[in-house]
Write a protein that holds these residues in place. Structure first.
Motif, PDB file in Angstrom:
ATOM      1  N   GLY A  78     -34.499  -4.029  75.584  1.00 43.29           N
ATOM      2  CA  GLY A  78     -34.280  -4.895  74.449  1.00 43.29           C
ATOM      3  C   GLY A  78     -33.754  -4.080  73.278  1.00 43.29           C
ATOM      4  N   ILE A  79     -33.345  -4.788  72.233  1.00 48.10           N
ATOM      5  CA  ILE A  79     -32.793  -4.118  71.047  1.00 48.10           C
ATOM      6  C   ILE A  79     -33.801  -3.146  70.453  1.00 48.10           C
ATOM      7  CG2 ILE A  79     -31.979  -4.498  68.680  1.00 48.10           C
ATOM      8  CD1 ILE A  79     -30.812  -7.158  69.677  1.00 48.10           C
ATOM      9  N   ASP A  80     -35.073  -3.586  70.368  1.00 43.50           N
ATOM     10  CA  ASP A  80     -36.080  -2.717  69.757  1.00 43.50           C
ATOM     11  C   ASP A  80     -36.283  -1.430  70.553  1.00 43.50           C
ATOM     12  OD1 ASP A  80     -37.136  -4.330  71.743  1.00 43.50           O
ATOM     13  OD2 ASP A  80     -39.096  -4.532  70.801  1.00 43.50           O
ATOM     14  N   GLU A  81     -36.199  -1.526  71.887  1.00 43.00           N
ATOM     15  CA  GLU A  81     -36.327  -0.328  72.721  1.00 43.00           C
ATOM     16  C   GLU A  81     -35.120   0.601  72.532  1.00 43.00           C
ATOM     17  OE1 GLU A  81     -38.489  -1.240  76.773  1.00 43.00           O
ATOM     18  OE2 GLU A  81     -37.101  -2.858  76.280  1.00 43.00           O
ATOM     19  N   GLN A  82     -33.939   0.008  72.409  1.00 40.96           N
ATOM     20  CA  GLN A  82     -32.746   0.817  72.196  1.00 40.96           C
ATOM     21  C   GLN A  82     -32.811   1.530  70.839  1.00 40.96           C
ATOM     22  OE1 GLN A  82     -29.070  -1.352  73.006  1.00 40.96           O
ATOM     23  NE2 GLN A  82     -30.121  -2.543  74.565  1.00 40.96           N
ATOM     24  N   ILE A  83     -33.309   0.819  69.837  1.00 44.16           N
ATOM     25  CA  ILE A  83     -33.456   1.438  68.509  1.00 44.16           C
ATOM     26  C   ILE A  83     -34.454   2.590  68.581  1.00 44.16           C
ATOM     27  CG2 ILE A  83     -34.318   1.064  66.155  1.00 44.16           C
ATOM     28  CD1 ILE A  83     -33.147  -1.807  66.381  1.00 44.16           C
ATOM     29  N   ASN A  84     -35.567   2.383  69.279  1.00 43.66           N
ATOM     30  CA  ASN A  84     -36.554   3.458  69.435  1.00 43.66           C
ATOM     31  C   ASN A  84     -35.946   4.676  70.114  1.00 43.66           C
ATOM     32  OD1 ASN A  84     -38.679   2.156  68.161  1.00 43.66           O
ATOM     33  ND2 ASN A  84     -39.468   1.263  70.052  1.00 43.66           N
ATOM     34  N   LEU A  87     -33.793   6.425  67.550  1.00 49.45           N
ATOM     35  CA  LEU A  87     -34.642   7.120  66.572  1.00 49.45           C
ATOM     36  C   LEU A  87     -35.194   8.421  67.158  1.00 49.45           C
ATOM     37  CD1 LEU A  87     -36.575   4.134  64.987  1.00 49.45           C
ATOM     38  CD2 LEU A  87     -35.124   5.775  63.766  1.00 49.45           C
ATOM     39  N   LYS A  88     -35.646   8.344  68.382  1.00 53.57           N
ATOM     40  CA  LYS A  88     -36.178   9.540  69.035  1.00 53.57           C
ATOM     41  C   LYS A  88     -35.094  10.609  69.168  1.00 53.57           C
ATOM     42  CE  LYS A  88     -38.745  10.996  73.097  1.00 53.57           C
ATOM     43  NZ  LYS A  88     -39.291  10.635  74.402  1.00 53.57           N
ATOM     44  N   GLN A  89     -33.909  10.176  69.571  1.00 57.99           N
ATOM     45  CA  GLN A  89     -32.796  11.113  69.715  1.00 57.99           C
ATOM     46  C   GLN A  89     -32.450  11.754  68.372  1.00 57.99           C
ATOM     47  OE1 GLN A  89     -29.311   9.371  71.529  1.00 57.99           O
ATOM     48  NE2 GLN A  89     -28.099  11.217  71.289  1.00 57.99           N
ATOM     49  N   LEU A  90     -32.438  10.967  67.317  1.00 54.98           N
ATOM     50  CA  LEU A  90     -32.124  11.492  65.985  1.00 54.98           C
ATOM     51  C   LEU A  90     -33.189  12.476  65.499  1.00 54.98           C
ATOM     52  CD1 LEU A  90     -30.777   8.379  64.071  1.00 54.98           C
ATOM     53  CD2 LEU A  90     -29.563  10.524  64.444  1.00 54.98           C
ATOM     54  N   GLU A  91     -34.447  12.139  65.747  1.00 54.56           N
ATOM     55  CA  GLU A  91     -35.533  12.986  65.272  1.00 54.56           C
ATOM     56  C   GLU A  91     -35.600  14.309  66.028  1.00 54.56           C
ATOM     57  OE1 GLU A  91     -38.801  10.280  65.630  1.00 54.56           O
ATOM     58  OE2 GLU A  91     -38.218   9.177  63.827  1.00 54.56           O
ATOM     59  N   GLU A  92     -35.169  14.316  67.280  1.00 52.18           N
ATOM     60  CA  GLU A  92     -35.265  15.515  68.107  1.00 52.18           C
ATOM     61  C   GLU A  92     -34.017  16.386  68.064  1.00 52.18           C
ATOM     62  OE1 GLU A  92     -36.195  14.096  72.021  1.00 52.18           O
ATOM     63  OE2 GLU A  92     -38.260  13.595  71.499  1.00 52.18           O
ATOM     64  N   ASN A  97     -24.412  11.629  69.994  1.00 50.28           N
ATOM     65  CA  ASN A  97     -23.181  11.466  70.784  1.00 50.28           C
ATOM     66  C   ASN A  97     -22.227  12.634  70.583  1.00 50.28           C
ATOM     67  OD1 ASN A  97     -24.154   9.056  71.761  1.00 50.28           O
ATOM     68  ND2 ASN A  97     -23.085   7.833  70.222  1.00 50.28           N
ATOM     69  N   ASN A  98     -22.775  13.835  70.635  1.00 52.64           N
ATOM     70  CA  ASN A  98     -22.024  15.085  70.530  1.00 52.64           C
ATOM     71  C   ASN A  98     -21.387  15.321  69.163  1.00 52.64           C
ATOM     72  OD1 ASN A  98     -22.632  15.791  73.204  1.00 52.64           O
ATOM     73  ND2 ASN A  98     -20.907  14.600  73.970  1.00 52.64           N
ATOM     74  N   SER A  99     -21.799  14.567  68.155  1.00 49.35           N
ATOM     75  CA  SER A  99     -21.303  14.797  66.789  1.00 49.35           C
ATOM     76  C   SER A  99     -22.425  15.421  65.970  1.00 49.35           C
ATOM     77  CB  SER A  99     -20.888  13.477  66.129  1.00 49.35           C
ATOM     78  OG  SER A  99     -19.814  12.901  66.841  1.00 49.35           O
ATOM     79  N   SER A 100     -22.075  16.467  65.249  1.00 48.81           N
ATOM     80  CA  SER A 100     -23.068  17.120  64.399  1.00 48.81           C
ATOM     81  C   SER A 100     -23.445  16.228  63.234  1.00 48.81           C
ATOM     82  CB  SER A 100     -22.526  18.440  63.855  1.00 48.81           C
ATOM     83  OG  SER A 100     -22.321  19.342  64.911  1.00 48.81           O
ATOM     84  N   LEU A 101     -24.718  16.271  62.862  1.00 49.50           N
ATOM     85  CA  LEU A 101     -25.208  15.476  61.743  1.00 49.50           C
ATOM     86  C   LEU A 101     -25.825  16.390  60.696  1.00 49.50           C
ATOM     87  CD1 LEU A 101     -27.112  12.664  63.683  1.00 49.50           C
ATOM     88  CD2 LEU A 101     -24.872  12.486  62.613  1.00 49.50           C
ATOM     89  N   LEU A 109     -29.328   7.459  58.637  1.00 50.14           N
ATOM     90  CA  LEU A 109     -29.327   6.759  59.927  1.00 50.14           C
ATOM     91  C   LEU A 109     -30.740   6.358  60.350  1.00 50.14           C
ATOM     92  CD1 LEU A 109     -26.670   8.775  61.963  1.00 50.14           C
ATOM     93  CD2 LEU A 109     -26.537   6.374  61.289  1.00 50.14           C
ATOM     94  N   ILE A 110     -31.695   7.251  60.159  1.00 45.57           N
ATOM     95  CA  ILE A 110     -33.087   6.937  60.513  1.00 45.57           C
ATOM     96  C   ILE A 110     -33.596   5.773  59.679  1.00 45.57           C
ATOM     97  CG2 ILE A 110     -35.466   7.809  60.397  1.00 45.57           C
ATOM     98  CD1 ILE A 110     -34.333  10.542  61.347  1.00 45.57           C
ATOM     99  N   LYS A 111     -33.299   5.796  58.368  1.00 44.95           N
ATOM    100  CA  LYS A 111     -33.716   4.709  57.483  1.00 44.95           C
ATOM    101  C   LYS A 111     -33.065   3.388  57.914  1.00 44.95           C
ATOM    102  CE  LYS A 111     -34.227   3.477  52.643  1.00 44.95           C
ATOM    103  NZ  LYS A 111     -34.072   3.890  51.256  1.00 44.95           N
ATOM    104  N   MET A 112     -31.787   3.437  58.229  1.00 41.59           N
ATOM    105  CA  MET A 112     -31.061   2.250  58.657  1.00 41.59           C
ATOM    106  C   MET A 112     -31.643   1.692  59.964  1.00 41.59           C
ATOM    107  SD  MET A 112     -27.049   1.895  59.692  1.00 41.59           S
ATOM    108  CE  MET A 112     -27.335   2.716  61.242  1.00 41.59           C
ATOM    109  N   LEU A 113     -31.921   2.565  60.899  1.00 43.40           N
ATOM    110  CA  LEU A 113     -32.472   2.120  62.183  1.00 43.40           C
ATOM    111  C   LEU A 113     -33.873   1.536  62.010  1.00 43.40           C
ATOM    112  CD1 LEU A 113     -31.198   4.936  64.556  1.00 43.40           C
ATOM    113  CD2 LEU A 113     -30.566   2.527  64.628  1.00 43.40           C
ATOM    114  N   ASN A 114     -34.678   2.147  61.150  1.00 40.96           N
ATOM    115  CA  ASN A 114     -36.012   1.604  60.894  1.00 40.96           C
ATOM    116  C   ASN A 114     -35.933   0.229  60.240  1.00 40.96           C
ATOM    117  OD1 ASN A 114     -37.915   3.463  61.975  1.00 40.96           O
ATOM    118  ND2 ASN A 114     -37.423   4.886  60.332  1.00 40.96           N
ATOM    119  N   THR A 115     -34.991   0.043  59.335  1.00 41.49           N
ATOM    120  CA  THR A 115     -34.795  -1.264  58.697  1.00 41.49           C
ATOM    121  C   THR A 115     -34.348  -2.285  59.738  1.00 41.49           C
ATOM    122  OG1 THR A 115     -34.205  -0.199  56.611  1.00 41.49           O
ATOM    123  CG2 THR A 115     -33.539  -2.501  56.885  1.00 41.49           C
TER     124      THR A 115
END
Length: 132
Positions: A78-84, A87-92, A97-101, A109-115
């Motif tokens: 589901g969407i919520d699982e994909q968002i999780n 978020l996990k990928q961003l936090e770790e 997607n191979n782009s530096s952040l 991005l984390i704030k946006m995903l949490n919203t």
């Protein structure tokens, strides 16, 4: 059709008749008779065979060539699982997607995903309350 399908499925699993019969908790001779068409399994045994090979009973008896059991649907996230997952990928990681952040982009991005996650959860709550 049943005898042929039983033999094909058993051979696909590289099982002997004895191994298959043992898994089904029936005598080997009984299973052998199913494969040569001398006997028909009862409904319970037919169901156990379908479960063992992870196929539908309709497939076993030749009513369909689709061996996927009825009701077995590939579960999609589901969407919520994909968002999780995002978020996990961003936090770790420091990449997405191979782009530096940089840290600021990562924080936004984390704030946006949490919203977005909150919006999805609130929408789900509203929809569930409609049917109560």
């Amino acid at each position: 059709m049943l005898p042929q399908r039983l033999k094909i499925l058993r051979k696909q699993n590289n099982w002997t008749q004895l191994v298959t019969a043992t898994k089904l908790n029936i005598p080997r001779g009984t299973y052998a008779h199913y494969e040569i068409g001398k006997r028909q399994p009862d409904y319970g045994t037919l169901s156990n065979i379908a479960d063992l090979y992870n196929v539908s009973i309709d497939y076993l008896i030749g009513r369909t060539d689709n061996c996927t059991p009825i009701g077995q649907v590939k579960k999609t996230k589901g969407i919520d699982e994909q968002i999780n997952d995002l978020l996990k990928q961003l936090e770790e990681n420091t990449t997405l997607n191979n782009s530096s952040l940089d840290e600021e982009t990562k924080r936004i991005l984390i704030k946006m995903l949490n919203t977005t996650k909150e919006i999805v959860q609130n929408t789900n709550k509203r929809n569930n309350n409609r049917f109560i």
